[in-house]
Design an enzyme around this catalytic site. Sequence first.
Site, PDB file in Angstrom:
ATOM      1  N   THR A 178    -109.681 -23.589 -48.061  1.00 42.82           N
ATOM      2  CA  THR A 178    -110.189 -23.553 -46.698  1.00 42.82           C
ATOM      3  C   THR A 178    -108.991 -23.308 -45.807  1.00 42.82           C
ATOM      4  O   THR A 178    -107.878 -23.666 -46.169  1.00 42.82           O
ATOM      5  CB  THR A 178    -110.824 -24.907 -46.307  1.00 42.82           C
ATOM      6  OG1 THR A 178    -111.751 -25.304 -47.296  1.00 42.82           O
ATOM      7  CG2 THR A 178    -111.535 -24.831 -44.977  1.00 42.82           C
ATOM      8  N   ARG A 206    -124.963 -21.624 -51.702  1.00 44.29           N
ATOM      9  CA  ARG A 206    -124.331 -22.919 -51.422  1.00 44.29           C
ATOM     10  C   ARG A 206    -123.464 -22.855 -50.155  1.00 44.29           C
ATOM     11  O   ARG A 206    -122.753 -21.888 -49.912  1.00 44.29           O
ATOM     12  CB  ARG A 206    -123.472 -23.326 -52.624  1.00 44.29           C
ATOM     13  CG  ARG A 206    -122.689 -24.638 -52.434  1.00 44.29           C
ATOM     14  CD  ARG A 206    -121.256 -24.407 -52.038  1.00 44.29           C
ATOM     15  NE  ARG A 206    -120.477 -25.648 -51.994  1.00 44.29           N
ATOM     16  CZ  ARG A 206    -119.242 -25.733 -51.509  1.00 44.29           C
ATOM     17  NH1 ARG A 206    -118.653 -24.665 -51.019  1.00 44.29           N
ATOM     18  NH2 ARG A 206    -118.600 -26.892 -51.496  1.00 44.29           N
ATOM     19  N   GLY A 208    -120.694 -25.319 -47.910  1.00 41.40           N
ATOM     20  CA  GLY A 208    -119.878 -26.525 -47.962  1.00 41.40           C
ATOM     21  C   GLY A 208    -119.744 -27.204 -46.615  1.00 41.40           C
ATOM     22  O   GLY A 208    -120.568 -27.028 -45.711  1.00 41.40           O
ATOM     23  N   ASP A 209    -118.683 -27.964 -46.461  1.00 33.20           N
ATOM     24  CA  ASP A 209    -118.513 -28.786 -45.257  1.00 33.20           C
ATOM     25  C   ASP A 209    -117.919 -28.023 -44.077  1.00 33.20           C
ATOM     26  O   ASP A 209    -118.088 -28.432 -42.928  1.00 33.20           O
ATOM     27  CB  ASP A 209    -117.616 -29.993 -45.562  1.00 33.20           C
ATOM     28  CG  ASP A 209    -116.198 -29.582 -45.930  1.00 33.20           C
ATOM     29  OD1 ASP A 209    -116.035 -28.807 -46.891  1.00 33.20           O
ATOM     30  OD2 ASP A 209    -115.244 -30.027 -45.264  1.00 33.20           O
ATOM     31  N   THR A 229    -110.339 -29.994 -45.450  1.00 32.88           N
ATOM     32  CA  THR A 229    -110.321 -29.123 -46.619  1.00 32.88           C
ATOM     33  C   THR A 229    -110.452 -29.978 -47.867  1.00 32.88           C
ATOM     34  O   THR A 229    -109.698 -30.931 -48.044  1.00 32.88           O
ATOM     35  CB  THR A 229    -109.034 -28.278 -46.685  1.00 32.88           C
ATOM     36  OG1 THR A 229    -108.962 -27.621 -47.954  1.00 32.88           O
ATOM     37  CG2 THR A 229    -107.781 -29.123 -46.489  1.00 32.88           C
ATOM     38  N   GLY A 230    -111.430 -29.678 -48.697  1.00 34.89           N
ATOM     39  CA  GLY A 230    -111.607 -30.504 -49.887  1.00 34.89           C
ATOM     40  C   GLY A 230    -112.925 -30.222 -50.580  1.00 34.89           C
ATOM     41  O   GLY A 230    -113.523 -29.158 -50.415  1.00 34.89           O
TER      42      GLY A 230
END
Length: 314
Positions: A178, A206, A208-209, A229-230
Site C-alpha cells: 500500500t 476483493r 481491502g482496508d 498498510t497491512g
Amino acid sequence: MKKPFAIAIHGGAGSILRARMTDEMQRHIEQALDQAVSQGHQILAQGGSAVDAVVCAVSILEDSPYFNAGKGSVLTAKEMVEMDAAVMNGEQRQAGAVAGVRHIKNPVQLAKDVMQQSGHVMLFGEGAEEFAAQLGYDYTEQDYFFTDRRYEQLLAVKAERATALSESDYPDDHQFGTVGAVALDNNGNLAAATSTGGMMNKQYGRVGDSPIIGAGTYAENHHVAVSATGMGEVFIRCGVASDIAARMRYLKEDVHTACTAVIQGDLKKLGGHGGVIAIDSSGEIHFGMNCSGMYRSSIDIHGRKQIRIDAYEV
C-alpha cells in the site's frame, strides 16, 4: 507567526527482505520516497493544502513500479489489476474513495474528485470509471500496469494456491503493499490519502482496508490523520484508523501512545500485521509497525527529512 506544517509517507509494510533487495532496487525505492515527500512538502511550504500535498505524494508513488499501487500494482487471479484508493480532508471530515478500478493511472486523484465533485464517498468499479470518464480522465490500458516482476510473483503464488508466498524471490513478497501519505498544512488542516493494488492473486472483487474510511484512511482536524498498510481484513475488523483517532479524542492520548496501543494491541492479537503513519494537529509524526519493516519518509515541522526501511531505524 508562521504555523507548523509537515508530511509523512509510506510505501507499504511487512517482512521486507533486505537480503533480496539489490542496490539498484533500494536506490529506486529511496529516490521515489524522496521525490514524493519532497514534492508534497513543497506544496505545503508554498501555502498549499494538506489534501493537495498527500494526493501529490501518493500520485508519485503510484507512478513507480516498485510499490503496490498504480503502475506497480499486483495482479489478481485473472492476471489484471484492480486498484483502491481513498482521500480524507480533516477540516469537515470530507472523504472520497474508489475501489476495483482497472483503467485509472492514478486512483488517488480520482478518489479526491469523488470527494470534491460527486456528492458521494465511495464509487466502485465500472461506476467509478464512468465518473472518471465524465471528468475527462484518460482510459489507461492494462498493459501500462503489467510488469514482469508482478507476473512472476503471481505465477509463484498460483503454484502454491495461496495469496502469500512461503519462499521469497523479491524483497517485498511478504510485504503488505500500500502507499499512503498524511499531512498538516499551515492552516491547521489535516489530510490522509492511501492507494493500493490490493492482494496478490485476489478473487471475487476483493476490497481491502485502504479505501474504507476509518479502517485504512482517516483524518480529523485537531486530532490526527492516519494512513495504514497491512492485512486489510484485520485492519477493517479493528477499524484501525478511526480507533487511533478515537483514543486521541476521548482518552486524550498522544499520537504515539494511541498508535502503539492499536498496532501492538488487538490488531496484533488477531494476526493483523502491518503498520500506520500518523500526524497530529501540532505536526508530530508517528511511524508504527508490528512487522520487520516499512518503506517510509517524512519531513517534520523543522524541515528535517528522513527516509527509512527497517523497523529498527528511527
